[in-house]
Scaffold this active site. Structure first.
Site, mmCIF file in Angstrom:
data_model
loop_
_atom_site.group_PDB
_atom_site.id
_atom_site.type_symbol
_atom_site.label_atom_id
_atom_site.label_comp_id
_atom_site.label_asym_id
_atom_site.label_seq_id
_atom_site.Cartn_x
_atom_site.Cartn_y
_atom_site.Cartn_z
ATOM 1 N N GLY A 366 0.819 -1.207 0.000
ATOM 2 C CA GLY A 366 0.000 0.000 0.000
ATOM 3 C C GLY A 366 0.846 1.247 0.000
ATOM 4 O O GLY A 366 2.070 1.190 0.162
ATOM 5 N N PRO A 368 2.551 4.907 1.174
ATOM 6 C CA PRO A 368 3.166 5.286 2.453
ATOM 7 C C PRO A 368 2.133 5.884 3.409
ATOM 8 O O PRO A 368 1.219 6.597 2.999
ATOM 9 C CB PRO A 368 4.219 6.332 2.045
ATOM 10 C CG PRO A 368 4.450 6.118 0.597
ATOM 11 C CD PRO A 368 3.177 5.597 0.030
ATOM 12 N N GLY A 369 2.298 5.551 4.685
ATOM 13 C CA GLY A 369 1.473 6.177 5.711
ATOM 14 C C GLY A 369 0.137 5.535 5.963
ATOM 15 O O GLY A 369 -0.691 6.112 6.677
ATOM 16 N N VAL A 370 -0.115 4.324 5.421
ATOM 17 C CA VAL A 370 -1.412 3.688 5.664
ATOM 18 C C VAL A 370 -1.364 2.724 6.842
ATOM 19 O O VAL A 370 -2.377 2.109 7.177
ATOM 20 C CB VAL A 370 -1.910 2.943 4.406
ATOM 21 C CG1 VAL A 370 -2.191 3.916 3.280
ATOM 22 C CG2 VAL A 370 -0.926 1.875 3.972
ATOM 23 N N LYS A 372 1.209 0.080 7.507
ATOM 24 C CA LYS A 372 1.650 -1.294 7.262
ATOM 25 C C LYS A 372 2.542 -1.798 8.397
ATOM 26 O O LYS A 372 2.328 -2.874 8.956
ATOM 27 C CB LYS A 372 2.396 -1.359 5.925
ATOM 28 C CG LYS A 372 1.556 -0.931 4.729
ATOM 29 C CD LYS A 372 2.295 -1.084 3.436
ATOM 30 C CE LYS A 372 3.489 -0.145 3.326
ATOM 31 N NZ LYS A 372 3.097 1.266 3.266
ATOM 32 N N SER A 690 -4.823 3.176 -18.408
ATOM 33 C CA SER A 690 -6.107 3.507 -17.777
ATOM 34 C C SER A 690 -6.639 4.876 -18.186
ATOM 35 O O SER A 690 -7.664 5.305 -17.668
ATOM 36 C CB SER A 690 -5.969 3.452 -16.253
ATOM 37 O OG SER A 690 -5.044 4.403 -15.797
ATOM 38 N N LYS A 733 -8.319 4.568 -6.953
ATOM 39 C CA LYS A 733 -8.780 5.640 -7.836
ATOM 40 C C LYS A 733 -10.087 6.252 -7.336
ATOM 41 O O LYS A 733 -10.268 7.480 -7.378
ATOM 42 C CB LYS A 733 -8.958 5.088 -9.250
ATOM 43 C CG LYS A 733 -7.641 4.689 -9.925
ATOM 44 C CD LYS A 733 -7.879 4.049 -11.272
ATOM 45 C CE LYS A 733 -6.558 3.670 -11.930
ATOM 46 N NZ LYS A 733 -6.738 2.987 -13.218
#
Length: 816
Positions: A366, A368-370, A372, A690, A733
């Site tokens: 994930g 950064p900063g979530v 982990k 995408s 998204k």
């Protein structure tokens, strides 16, 4: 010069050659005027000596074997040039061998071999001693004498009277033979001297061999001196060490080294280890006892033993298997992250039933900063295990994982073994941080070394290069973290269970700030909870106007900035009043807002569509602009795009040309207009499959002069026939679109399955439309007047036969 005619007398000697018995020699070359003792045991050689003794002159031909290992030499094995010698003495020994004393007389060459059953005989031709140049021979003879004299000074085994005798020889031929007989040249070199004619050539060869022999002798002497000095130094160190030990004993001091060895032996016996490790420790301890305590080798062996007995071979933490308590701890430490929590609780439940399973390898991927790494720490707390964290960012040496071999100076085990010794247990939670940031160079590939560590089928026998012993890593719960999955090598991905952490919604960030970040920063900045009050609106303002990220790291920094300024105010005014932070006062602490509350434009624009992209830091909104200009149909694509996005732009333009008639666009627009497609923030690299439908919408908008709805964002790849293909990173998204104020999302039909991962709070605020073809996208994206339809009822379905030129079928020229 020796008169050789007296050795070749007889009635038929000139016709058939002078016939003499042959004595083949091993490892010796006899020169003229050289006396040598020989020990003879071969029957044919004894017979040859006996036959020579039966003659009046006792002559025999002495020739050297080409190889000393041949017991029964043939004609090919014997040199054709030798010397005619005289047998001076013959003594038969009790064991059947014969000792003979022979003297070389003159050189001779074999004309033919006469082989009988009893002995070898040879017919000989004389070799005349020839001097071509008297001055040259005299000069070379002088060099030979000087060389022999210099060699005699180096080699003390040569007597002084022999040097005087050699110096008195005036005949160059006799001089060369006398000197050659006293040097230990190779047999091949001596044979060359024997065969060399004329005399100048023989003397020149002898000078070269003397110089080479002197150089070898000097080098040999230097090596002997060096070895002697080293031995004396070693003996001196040993003597001094023994003296120091004796002095310590005389002074009454305890022999500390002996006490340390006894203590080490006790530790080895008390330590519970596998059989292989215990045997290795005892073996190394035996070596240590025989070594001098002050030696460097003893230090290396002692360190190795310390590592073996210091590892937690069987020490385990008691694992808590209380699902309810573990769930409570995970909820306390983290808000959201339902899927990772669910997987961890499943693991604990299985372990409660099976008692022991090979630990799964979880990989948390994930932005950064979530959370982990902190999630891995919470797993350790929930299970009662020790927590170990190892950052792999920038690691490029395989020895960091597997350790150095003990042949290196300063060798140590790898980080895995070092961390286990520090933890003291063999079943911790082991967090391998930034597993996607490893690199490789000439020192090896650390990601390849991790394959054994992270494979449950192999890591029960992990072999560290330093220990050279198998260590069981199967009890460890490995958790790895990464920002991007493609940067992890595929073999390594195959060994891990991938769990994605896409990022947080605005509501989740608010709850995280309230429950975790605000109390933490109040404590870190030395404040008391009753000294500051921050309103909910203030927290939302910081989230929306000062940060725009998938995680909460920047949110924590901004909150820390507020609390630092509050701390300064409290210290400066020494007030007891509560400092209240509201949404209107946030700007006083953090300055002007960095972002608008919504990332979308304030009004609809022609040629400007909103796409969605996935990056390493989460989802991002991607704005696509298209401009039309008079020209000749050139298409420019800018914005530092990768090859994939450039190809998407070309595909979008081709599709629009094929549908020009149905869209109400002049089919020949590409002959009069240039298109410029641009994606802002040109310094940032952008690529990925995408943005196709966003580019196509932007191009259609620019050509039809219809504006694009600003509150609509879209993602999906487009084919030349207008099909909308599925994409990845849907959750990231949609979270980015929600943060940016988007109200309506256009997604590929095949991505409907990904919508179940979208948080309910986000899904309620978004209108999500799924499409299969580009024709379905445009009515949702473009601003149409009331009652206006983009396609009329009589529009023909998409037909590739008329799409290539944009012309109607009846307008095309007939095919010949």
């Amino acid at each position: 010069m020796v008169n050789i005619t007296r050795f070749f007398k007889g009635d038929d000697s000139d016709k058939a050659g002078h016939v003499l018995p042959l004595l083949p020699l091993r490892d010796i070359v006899i020169f003229p005027q050289m006396v040598a003792p020989l020990f003879v045991g071969r029957p044919k050689s004894v017979a040859a000596l006996s036959k020579a003794m039966d003659t009046a002159d006792k002559h025999i031909f002495l020739a050297t074997q080409r190889s000393a290992n041949v017991d029964n030499p043939t004609e090919k094995d014997i040199a054709v040039v030798g010397v005619i010698g005289t047998v001076l003495q013959l003594l038969r020994l009790p064991d059947g061998t014969v000792k003979a004393l022979v003297e070389g007389q003159v050189r001779a060459r074999v004309r033919r071999f006469i082989k009988t059953d009893e002995l070898f005989q040879v017919a000989l031709d004389p070799i005349e001693e020839v001097t071509a140049s008297e001055p040259e021979a005299e000069a070379l003879a002088r060099s030979v004498k000087e060389g022999f004299e210099a060699y005699a000074k180096l080699n003390k085994n040569i007597a002084k009277d022999l040097v005087a005798k050699v110096a008195a020889i005036t005949d160059p031929g006799r001089l060369s033979d006398a000197v050659a007989s006293h040097f230990s040249f190779k047999i091949e070199d001596k044979q060359r001297l024997l065969e060399a004619t004329p005399i100048e050539r023989r003397l020149g060869l002898l000078v070269e061999l003397i110089n080479l022999e002197m150089e070898v002798f000097r080098m040999d002497q230097r090596i002997k001196v060096r070895v002697k000095e080293q031995m004396e130094k070693t003996q001196k160190n040993y003597y001094l060490n023994e003296q120091m030990r004796a002095i310590r004993k005389e002074m009454g001091a305890e022999d500390e080294a002996a006490d340390e060895l006894k203590e080490l032996e006790k530790r080895i016996k008390r330590k519970r280890m596998p059989r292989e490790a215990a045997a290795k420790a005892r073996q190394e301890f035996k070596k240590l006892k025989l070594m001098t305590p002050m030696s460097a080798e003893a230090t290396v062996v002692r360190n190795y033993i310390e590592w073996i007995i210091g590892l937690p071979w069987y020490e385990r933490s008691r694992v808590r298997i209380d699902i309810t308590d573990a769930e409570r701890i995970l909820e306390e430490d983290h808000y959201g992250l339902d899927k990772p929590k669910e997987r961890i609780l499943e693991y604990l439940a299985v372990q409660a039933l099976v008692k022991k399973i090979r630990g799964p390898i979880l990989c948390l991927v994930g932005p950064p900063g979530v959370g982990k790494t902190s999630l891995a720490r919470s797993v350790a707390r929930a299970t009662g295990r020790r927590f170990i964290r190892l950052s792999l960012g920038g690691v490029r040496d395989e020895a960091e994982i597997r350790g150095h071999r003990r042949t290196y100076i300063g060798a140590m085990p790898g980080k895995i073994i070092q961390s286990l010794k520090k933890a003291g247990t063999n079943n911790p939670v082991f967090c391998l941080d930034e597993v996607d940031k490893m690199s490789m160079d000439f020192r090896g590939d650390p990601s390849a070394a991790l394959l054994e560590v992270l494979d449950p089928e192999q890591n029960y026998a992990f072999n560290d290069h330093y220990l050279d012993l198998d260590y069981d890593l199967s009890e460890i719960l490995f958790i790895t973290t990464a920002n991007t999955l493609p940067d992890i090598p595929l073999p390594l991905q195959d060994r891990m269970e991938i769990i994605r952490l896409p990022g947080y919604t605005e509501h989740e960030k608010f709850n995280i700030a309230r429950a975790f970040l605000v109390p933490k920063q109040i404590k870190l900045n030395g404040l008391q909870p009753e000294q500051i009050a921050i309103s909910d609106n203030a927290v939302y303002t910081v989230i929306n106007r000062y940060t725009r990220e998938a995680g909460v790291r920047n949110l924590e920094r901004e909150l820390a900035g507020i609390f630092r300024k509050v701390a300064r105010h409290v210290v400066k005014t020494e007030t007891d009043k509560v400092v209240r932070v509201t949404d209107s006062s946030v700007a006083k602490y953090l300055g002007p807002p960095r972002f608008r509350s919504s990332a979308i434009e304030e009004q609809d624009h022609v040629g400007m569509a909103t796409g969605m992209a996935w990056t390493q830091v989460g989802g991002e909104l991607l704005f696509v602009e298209t401009l039309t200009m008079p020209g000749r149909g050139q298409v420019s694509v800018t914005g530092k795009l990768g090859d994939v996005m450039k190809e998407s732009a070309q595909a979008a333009v081709s599709f629009v040309r094929s549908r020009a008639a149905q869209l109400g666009i002049d089919p020949r627009f590409y002959r009069k207009l240039d298109l410029h497609i641009h994606i802002p923030e040109g310094a940032i690299p952008k690529d990925g499959p995408s943005a196709g439908i966003a580019m196509c919408t932007s191009v259609v908008s620019a050509l039809t002069k219809r504006a694009v709805r600003r509150e609509v964002a879209m993602t999906g790849e487009i084919t030349l026939r207008g099909r909308v293909l599925p994409i990845g990173g849907v959750k990231e998204k949609l979270l980015a679109a929600h943060r940016g104020g988007i109200k309506k999302i256009v997604l590929p039909k095949e991505n409907e399955k990904d919508l179940r991962d979208i948080p309910a709070s986000v899904a309620k605020q978004l209108e999500i439309v799924t499409v299969e073809h580009m024709d379905e996208v445009l009515p949702h994206a473009l601003v149409l007047a009331e009652g206006e339809r983009l396609f009329s009822d009589h529009d023909m379905p998409f037909d590739m036969s008329s799409a290539n030129t944009g012309e109607k079928p009846e307008e095309r020229a007939p095919i010949n």
